[in-house]
Write an enzyme that holds these catalytic residues in place. Structure first.
Site, PDB file in Angstrom:
ATOM      1  N   ASN A   7       0.879  -1.176   0.000  1.00 51.85           N
ATOM      2  CA  ASN A   7       0.000   0.000   0.000  1.00 51.85           C
ATOM      3  C   ASN A   7       0.911   1.219   0.000  1.00 51.85           C
ATOM      4  O   ASN A   7       1.447   1.604   1.033  1.00 51.85           O
ATOM      5  CB  ASN A   7      -0.886  -0.039   1.247  1.00 51.85           C
ATOM      6  CG  ASN A   7      -1.813   1.157   1.338  1.00 51.85           C
ATOM      7  OD1 ASN A   7      -1.762   2.067   0.505  1.00 51.85           O
ATOM      8  ND2 ASN A   7      -2.637   1.176   2.359  1.00 51.85           N
ATOM      9  N   LYS A  14       3.222   0.808   3.169  1.00 48.16           N
ATOM     10  CA  LYS A  14       2.819  -0.248   4.104  1.00 48.16           C
ATOM     11  C   LYS A  14       2.970  -1.577   3.391  1.00 48.16           C
ATOM     12  O   LYS A  14       2.679  -1.677   2.197  1.00 48.16           O
ATOM     13  CB  LYS A  14       1.349  -0.080   4.492  1.00 48.16           C
ATOM     14  CG  LYS A  14       1.116   0.938   5.567  1.00 48.16           C
ATOM     15  CD  LYS A  14      -0.296   0.743   6.129  1.00 48.16           C
ATOM     16  CE  LYS A  14      -0.807   2.054   6.630  1.00 48.16           C
ATOM     17  NZ  LYS A  14      -2.232   2.158   6.735  1.00 48.16           N
ATOM     18  N   ARG A  85      -2.760  -2.122  -3.193  1.00 49.55           N
ATOM     19  CA  ARG A  85      -3.934  -1.290  -2.975  1.00 49.55           C
ATOM     20  C   ARG A  85      -3.878  -0.132  -3.968  1.00 49.55           C
ATOM     21  O   ARG A  85      -2.867   0.561  -4.059  1.00 49.55           O
ATOM     22  CB  ARG A  85      -3.928  -0.737  -1.559  1.00 49.55           C
ATOM     23  CG  ARG A  85      -5.104   0.181  -1.348  1.00 49.55           C
ATOM     24  CD  ARG A  85      -4.993   0.924  -0.056  1.00 49.55           C
ATOM     25  NE  ARG A  85      -6.173   1.761   0.122  1.00 49.55           N
ATOM     26  CZ  ARG A  85      -6.190   2.855   0.858  1.00 49.55           C
ATOM     27  NH1 ARG A  85      -5.105   3.240   1.484  1.00 49.55           N
ATOM     28  NH2 ARG A  85      -7.282   3.552   0.972  1.00 49.55           N
ATOM     29  N   HIS A 174     -12.848   3.122   0.523  1.00 49.47           N
ATOM     30  CA  HIS A 174     -12.749   2.111   1.598  1.00 49.47           C
ATOM     31  C   HIS A 174     -13.450   0.812   1.200  1.00 49.47           C
ATOM     32  O   HIS A 174     -13.856   0.023   2.062  1.00 49.47           O
ATOM     33  CB  HIS A 174     -13.405   2.599   2.910  1.00 49.47           C
ATOM     34  CG  HIS A 174     -12.713   3.746   3.582  1.00 49.47           C
ATOM     35  ND1 HIS A 174     -13.415   4.750   4.202  1.00 49.47           N
ATOM     36  CD2 HIS A 174     -11.409   4.030   3.747  1.00 49.47           C
ATOM     37  CE1 HIS A 174     -12.571   5.627   4.724  1.00 49.47           C
ATOM     38  NE2 HIS A 174     -11.338   5.205   4.455  1.00 49.47           N
ATOM     39  N   HIS A 202     -16.921   2.325   8.562  1.00 48.52           N
ATOM     40  CA  HIS A 202     -15.459   2.296   8.657  1.00 48.52           C
ATOM     41  C   HIS A 202     -15.014   3.632   9.235  1.00 48.52           C
ATOM     42  O   HIS A 202     -15.099   4.671   8.562  1.00 48.52           O
ATOM     43  CB  HIS A 202     -14.842   2.065   7.269  1.00 48.52           C
ATOM     44  CG  HIS A 202     -13.344   2.094   7.287  1.00 48.52           C
ATOM     45  ND1 HIS A 202     -12.574   0.956   7.199  1.00 48.52           N
ATOM     46  CD2 HIS A 202     -12.476   3.125   7.432  1.00 48.52           C
ATOM     47  CE1 HIS A 202     -11.293   1.294   7.281  1.00 48.52           C
ATOM     48  NE2 HIS A 202     -11.209   2.611   7.415  1.00 48.52           N
ATOM     49  N   GLY A 206      -9.829   8.322   7.995  1.00 45.64           N
ATOM     50  CA  GLY A 206     -10.931   8.651   7.091  1.00 45.64           C
ATOM     51  C   GLY A 206     -12.133   7.831   7.540  1.00 45.64           C
ATOM     52  O   GLY A 206     -11.952   6.744   8.090  1.00 45.64           O
ATOM     53  N   ARG A 235     -10.975  15.811   7.914  1.00 44.52           N
ATOM     54  CA  ARG A 235     -11.869  16.180   6.810  1.00 44.52           C
ATOM     55  C   ARG A 235     -13.249  16.548   7.353  1.00 44.52           C
ATOM     56  O   ARG A 235     -13.750  15.880   8.260  1.00 44.52           O
ATOM     57  CB  ARG A 235     -12.007  15.011   5.829  1.00 44.52           C
ATOM     58  CG  ARG A 235     -10.804  14.839   4.939  1.00 44.52           C
ATOM     59  CD  ARG A 235     -10.932  13.607   4.059  1.00 44.52           C
ATOM     60  NE  ARG A 235      -9.819  12.712   4.295  1.00 44.52           N
ATOM     61  CZ  ARG A 235      -9.819  11.415   4.007  1.00 44.52           C
ATOM     62  NH1 ARG A 235     -10.864  10.851   3.453  1.00 44.52           N
ATOM     63  NH2 ARG A 235      -8.764  10.673   4.258  1.00 44.52           N
ATOM     64  N   ARG A 279      -8.835   9.673  20.402  1.00 45.33           N
ATOM     65  CA  ARG A 279      -8.426   9.430  21.798  1.00 45.33           C
ATOM     66  C   ARG A 279      -8.252  10.739  22.544  1.00 45.33           C
ATOM     67  O   ARG A 279      -8.740  10.919  23.660  1.00 45.33           O
ATOM     68  CB  ARG A 279      -7.111   8.640  21.848  1.00 45.33           C
ATOM     69  CG  ARG A 279      -7.289   7.186  21.544  1.00 45.33           C
ATOM     70  CD  ARG A 279      -5.991   6.518  21.252  1.00 45.33           C
ATOM     71  NE  ARG A 279      -5.468   6.960  19.946  1.00 45.33           N
ATOM     72  CZ  ARG A 279      -4.604   6.282  19.223  1.00 45.33           C
ATOM     73  NH1 ARG A 279      -4.132   5.135  19.677  1.00 45.33           N
ATOM     74  NH2 ARG A 279      -4.198   6.713  18.053  1.00 45.33           N
ATOM     75  N   ILE A 326     -11.310   3.922  15.132  1.00 44.93           N
ATOM     76  CA  ILE A 326     -12.323   4.463  16.057  1.00 44.93           C
ATOM     77  C   ILE A 326     -13.428   3.436  16.282  1.00 44.93           C
ATOM     78  O   ILE A 326     -13.823   3.156  17.414  1.00 44.93           O
ATOM     79  CB  ILE A 326     -12.916   5.788  15.500  1.00 44.93           C
ATOM     80  CG1 ILE A 326     -11.815   6.847  15.360  1.00 44.93           C
ATOM     81  CG2 ILE A 326     -14.039   6.291  16.395  1.00 44.93           C
ATOM     82  CD1 ILE A 326     -12.255   8.134  14.660  1.00 44.93           C
ATOM     83  N   GLY A 327     -13.914   2.853  15.201  1.00 44.72           N
ATOM     84  CA  GLY A 327     -15.021   1.900  15.300  1.00 44.72           C
ATOM     85  C   GLY A 327     -14.687   0.692  16.158  1.00 44.72           C
ATOM     86  O   GLY A 327     -15.532   0.182  16.890  1.00 44.72           O
ATOM     87  N   GLU A 328     -13.419   0.243  16.091  1.00 41.56           N
ATOM     88  CA  GLU A 328     -13.033  -0.939  16.856  1.00 41.56           C
ATOM     89  C   GLU A 328     -12.665  -0.606  18.294  1.00 41.56           C
ATOM     90  O   GLU A 328     -12.787  -1.444  19.185  1.00 41.56           O
ATOM     91  CB  GLU A 328     -11.843  -1.634  16.168  1.00 41.56           C
ATOM     92  CG  GLU A 328     -12.219  -2.264  14.844  1.00 41.56           C
ATOM     93  CD  GLU A 328     -11.004  -2.660  14.019  1.00 41.56           C
ATOM     94  OE1 GLU A 328     -10.016  -3.130  14.601  1.00 41.56           O
ATOM     95  OE2 GLU A 328     -11.056  -2.472  12.779  1.00 41.56           O
ATOM     96  N   ASN A 329     -12.185   0.628  18.514  1.00 43.56           N
ATOM     97  CA  ASN A 329     -11.637   0.942  19.841  1.00 43.56           C
ATOM     98  C   ASN A 329     -12.471   1.872  20.705  1.00 43.56           C
ATOM     99  O   ASN A 329     -12.278   1.904  21.921  1.00 43.56           O
ATOM    100  CB  ASN A 329     -10.242   1.576  19.682  1.00 43.56           C
ATOM    101  CG  ASN A 329      -9.242   0.589  19.129  1.00 43.56           C
ATOM    102  OD1 ASN A 329      -9.014  -0.448  19.729  1.00 43.56           O
ATOM    103  ND2 ASN A 329      -8.679   0.905  17.987  1.00 43.56           N
ATOM    104  N   GLU A 379      -7.941  -5.177   5.571  1.00 42.35           N
ATOM    105  CA  GLU A 379      -7.861  -4.925   4.128  1.00 42.35           C
ATOM    106  C   GLU A 379      -6.725  -5.723   3.499  1.00 42.35           C
ATOM    107  O   GLU A 379      -6.830  -6.169   2.360  1.00 42.35           O
ATOM    108  CB  GLU A 379      -7.653  -3.428   3.880  1.00 42.35           C
ATOM    109  CG  GLU A 379      -8.866  -2.607   4.258  1.00 42.35           C
ATOM    110  CD  GLU A 379      -8.578  -1.122   4.383  1.00 42.35           C
ATOM    111  OE1 GLU A 379      -8.683  -0.431   3.383  1.00 42.35           O
ATOM    112  OE2 GLU A 379      -8.258  -0.670   5.500  1.00 42.35           O
TER     113      GLU A 379
END
Ligand code: AMP
Length: 399
Positions: A7, A14, A85, A174, A202, A206, A235, A279, A326-329, A379
């Site tokens: 990526n 990455k 990616r 995404h 997601h 972003g 954003r 956070r 954010i969604g997971e944590n 991903e």
């Protein structure tokens, strides 16, 4: 059998080596701050992290260092291919593709639509071709999953010439994450593959949400670019486009600069005045920082409105899946968002919501239909699986 996943961003690269059959990640990492004196290669293997300086390195030097590391680890043997990616595939790509000169030309054509992302993606593809001559290379597009959206979902009500000559339409992003998460949610929630209505959220640096009907994206919040939709780290998400003309005139700055501020200095950062990191915003809000509190509330309010809107194309809601950093944590963001959506039948299970996070996927609401759940996105695994699938289809063997 292994797949190398790459990526390539403007100043980062990455990578991960994944066995698509077992989903096992053998090594992963990131070369960052490329092109600067502070460039590093950070590697994670067997749960251990290490970092080495790569001063002044650009993508090619970084990729050579990665390949040399993979060689030392014996991971270049039985390599099936390289999965890349690619951010913008325009209307051309509705699925992952073996990279050929024709495919490269098409990705180049999409540069006008993804000027920040497609050029570095192409750099990664070019260097990988040089380092692995003759090896299968596959492009996995962020936009491809959303190519199933119907015209009412992708059309902007703008002049015909913009749509026909300039390809102005909604593409969505995404897609690889939404595809992975929708599949995982389907299994976790025990929904039938041929009849389900899922919204995937997601939420990372972003943020975007997608309505998935029977495995297909039918609408999504991002548009021509990843600026549209819900509020994000830096954003703004959707705002009145007349703001650009107004601020441009008031500050005597070109519209491009205002757009840049909507991309880089808005969202959580702009509202809190503190940080783009959830956070930091959550901590400050808990300590009574008013602007951080507004940023957090606004983020969840805008998100809940977008999720509710995505129930329109679905006709009903079976599952809402949270993913991304954010969604997971963030149990706080999940709780506030689900509370806004009580009218859809979602009822938060506070204990379950506190427990689930990165690594522990599961349901966070009391009833099973509709349910909200946490799913860790992957991903890289999706890119490795697509690469393996194309290798099988096109008769490429590991070497
Ligand atoms: P991603 O782009 O998916 O890696 O997500 C990155 C974002 O996740 C960061 O900018 C943080 O805002 C957010 N994040 C990571 N960990 C937490 C946490 N424990 N609580 C809230 N937000 C988090």
């Amino acid at each position: 059998m292994n797949v190398l996943v790459l990526n390539c961003g403007s100043s980062s690269l990455k990578f991960a080596v994944i066995d698509p059959d077992t989903s096992l990640e053998r090594v992963s990492g990131i070369a960052q701050r490329l092109g600067s004196a502070e460039a590093t290669l950070d590697v994670k293997r067997n749960g251990n992290r290490s970092s080495e300086p790569l001063p002044g390195a650009r993508h090619e030097v970084a990729l050579r260092a990665i390949v040399s590391l993979l060689g030392e680890m014996g991971l270049l043997e039985r390599l099936l291919g390289v999965g890349h990616r690619v951010v913008h595939g325009g209307s051309t790509f509705s699925g992952s593709m073996e990279i050929t000169p024709e495919v490269i030309a098409k990705i180049e054509e999409c540069i006008a639509l993804g000027p920040l992302h497609n050029p570095p993606n192409l750099v990664g593809i070019k260097i990988a071709h040089e380092l692995f001559p003759g090896m299968l290379q596959v492009g996995v597009f962020d936009t491809a999953f959303h190519q199933t959206m119907p015209p009412v979902a992708y059309t902007y009500p703008v002049p015909l010439e913009w749509r026909e000559d300039l390809h102005v339409r909604r593409y969505g992003f995404h897609g690889t994450s939404h595809r992975f998460v929708a599949r995982a949610a389907l299994t976790l929630a025990g929904l039938p593959a041929g009849d389900h209505a899922i919204v995937t959220a997601h939420l990372g640096n972003g943020c975007s949400c997608t309505a998935v009907r029977n495995g297909k994206s039918v609408d999504t919040t991002m548009g021509l670019t990843p600026l549209e939709g819900v509020m994000m780290g830096t954003r703004s998400g959707s705002v009145d486009p007349a703001i650009i003309g107004h601020v441009s005139q008031a500050l005597s700055k070109p519209p491009g600069e205002i757009l840049d501020m909507l991309n880089k200095r808005s969202g959580l950062l702009g509202v809190s005045g503190l940080s783009n990191d959830m956070r930091t915003v959550e901590e400050a809000a808990a300590n009574g920082h008013e602007r951080a509190r507004l940023a957090l509330e606004l983020f969840c309010y805008v998100l809940a409105k977008a999720i509710a809107a995505l129930v329109v194309p679905l006709g009903r809601l079976d599952a809402l899946a949270f993913t991304g950093g954010i969604g997971e944590n963030s149990s706080t963001v999940r709780a506030k968002t689900v509370q806004h959506l009580g009218f859809l039948g979602l009822e938060l299970d506070e204990e379950a919501n506190k427990v689930h996070g990165r690594g522990t996927a599961g349901q966070i609401t009391k009833k099973t239909r509709p349910q909200a759940l946490v799913v860790a996105t992957n991903e890289e695994l999706m890119i490795a699986s697509d690469t393996a699938e194309i290798a099988r289809r096109n008769g490429h063997a590991a070497r």
